[in-house]
Design an enzyme around this catalytic site. Structure first.
Site, PDB file in Angstrom:
ATOM      1  N   CYS A 113     -28.093  33.114  -3.582  1.00 22.80           N
ATOM      2  CA  CYS A 113     -28.383  34.319  -4.253  1.00 22.80           C
ATOM      3  C   CYS A 113     -28.951  35.223  -5.800  1.00 22.80           C
ATOM      4  O   CYS A 113     -29.191  35.844  -6.426  1.00 22.80           O
ATOM      5  CB  CYS A 113     -26.592  33.983  -5.338  1.00 22.80           C
ATOM      6  SG  CYS A 113     -26.013  33.602  -3.598  1.00 22.80           S
ATOM      7  N   HIS A 246     -25.980  38.990 -10.651  1.00 22.64           N
ATOM      8  CA  HIS A 246     -25.334  38.832  -9.373  1.00 22.64           C
ATOM      9  C   HIS A 246     -24.005  38.843  -9.096  1.00 22.64           C
ATOM     10  O   HIS A 246     -23.507  38.508  -9.511  1.00 22.64           O
ATOM     11  CB  HIS A 246     -25.753  37.862  -9.049  1.00 22.64           C
ATOM     12  CG  HIS A 246     -24.955  37.025  -7.968  1.00 22.64           C
ATOM     13  ND1 HIS A 246     -25.581  37.607  -6.552  1.00 22.64           N
ATOM     14  CD2 HIS A 246     -24.435  35.236  -7.407  1.00 22.64           C
ATOM     15  CE1 HIS A 246     -24.816  36.548  -6.081  1.00 22.64           C
ATOM     16  NE2 HIS A 246     -24.445  35.771  -5.922  1.00 22.64           N
ATOM     17  N   ASN A 276     -19.767  39.312  -2.498  1.00 26.64           N
ATOM     18  CA  ASN A 276     -20.970  38.578  -2.967  1.00 26.64           C
ATOM     19  C   ASN A 276     -22.060  38.308  -1.294  1.00 26.64           C
ATOM     20  O   ASN A 276     -21.934  37.851  -0.222  1.00 26.64           O
ATOM     21  CB  ASN A 276     -20.825  37.092  -2.204  1.00 26.64           C
ATOM     22  CG  ASN A 276     -21.939  36.311  -2.899  1.00 26.64           C
ATOM     23  OD1 ASN A 276     -22.786  36.154  -3.064  1.00 26.64           O
ATOM     24  ND2 ASN A 276     -21.865  34.472  -3.952  1.00 26.64           N
TER      25      ASN A 276
END
Length: 319
Positions: A113, A246, A276
């Site tokens: 990520c 993020h 996500n």
């Protein structure tokens, strides 16, 4: 030594949308349970025939068009992904072929990520050192392929997508400062432990996460690195126009914003609609805010994220 700045942005989301209500038909969960714990209401899922490079291509084409350049001007391609098309070659090489850019240096970055901030920092270093003039930096993921769809703790969190920027030479500072960090002692808290050995997949091929431990570490580390990045760049918190984090968990995002003294209307949040998307989440969110006019030229923007490893980082820039 010159500088680099973002010339254009682009993104792509698969057309298929999976809502919380649809997930609740599959696993023991509910829209209320998911939203209250994560802030996520839906996510996009790639078609079965699509690969990560296909999503990356669409985002890359949009970024090149946004930058107003000829694709032949690109001399560096970096793809941040944890879901590559295959073990090797790199997804960047596959994207290079699909773009019709033979000979252009191309490689992948794997920091999960945090991959996009790692890739953008790398591209900035290439340009500042004279090793590249215009870099295509892509974050692309098909996270749905590494999820256990019977595990409600993880399958509700992730989605698929791609985002990209074109980073180019500049006489004025665009990327103001970048700061990266990692700590492999925590690798067991967030991973996909499978590997190929003896012609077979060895180990569990699904994403594993210790949610509470990841949350605790993320809140602390992201606040610290965001503050340190501003301090090292000599930029006051009050001068920060936008935070593009993020998109992992709404509570983590809110915690970082609070630490920076930013109201949530100065934070780009795409989590409810996209979930996500790992390395794709930051460039996806950036492109959304650029296209809808929130982020404008001359504004000060911070990108930040954390992923398995742990690996985390922040990039401060003038858009």
């Amino acid at each position: 030594m010159g500088y680099s700045r973002i010339l254009g942005t682009g993104s792509f989301l698969p057309s298929q949308v999976l809502t919380n209500a649809q997930l609740a038909e599959r696993v023991e969960t509910s829209d209320e349970w998911i939203v209250s714990r994560t802030g996520i209401r839906a996510r996009h899922i790639a078609d079965e025939g699509h690969k990560t490079s296909d999503l990356a291509l669409r985002a890359a084409q949009a970024a090149i068009a946004s930058a107003g350049i000829d694709k032949g001007e690109i001399d560096l391609i970096i793809v941040a992904t944890t879901t590559p098309d295959m073990v090797f070659p790199s997804t960047a090489c596959i994207l290079q072929e699909k773009l019709g850019l033979p000979g252009v240096q191309a490689f992948d970055v794997q920091a999960v990520c945090a991959g996009f901030v790692y890739a953008l920092t790398t591209a900035n270093a290439y340009i500042k050192s004279g090793l590249a003039k215009k870099a295509l930096v892509v974050g692309a993921e098909i996270m749905s392929r590494v999820l256990d769809w019977d595990d409600r703790r993880t399958c509700v969190l992730f989605g698929d997508g791609a985002g990209a920027v074109v980073l180019g030479e500049s006489d004025e500072p665009g990327i103001l400062h970048a700061k990266l960090a990692a700590d492999g002692r925590y690798q067991g808290l967030l991973n996909t432990p499978a590997q190929i050995s003896g012609g077979k997949i060895q180990g569990i091929p699904y994403l594993h996460m210790d949610g509470p431990a990841v949350f605790k570490f993320a809140v602390k580390s992201l606040s610290e690195i965001a503050t340190a990045t501003l301090a090292e760049a000599g930029v006051e918190q009050a001068s920060l126009d936008w935070l593009v984090p993020h998109q992992a968990n709404l509570r983590i995002i809110e915690s970082t914003a609070k630490h920076l003294g930013l109201p949530m209307d100065k934070v780009v949040v795409t989590l409810p609609e996209q979930g996500n998307t790992s390395a794709a989440s930051i460039p996806l969110a950036l492109d959304v805010a650029v296209r809808d006019g929130r982020i404008r030229r001359g504004q000060t923007v911070m990108l930040e994220g954390i992923g398995g490893g742990f690996a985390w980082g922040a990039v401060l820039l003038t858009f």
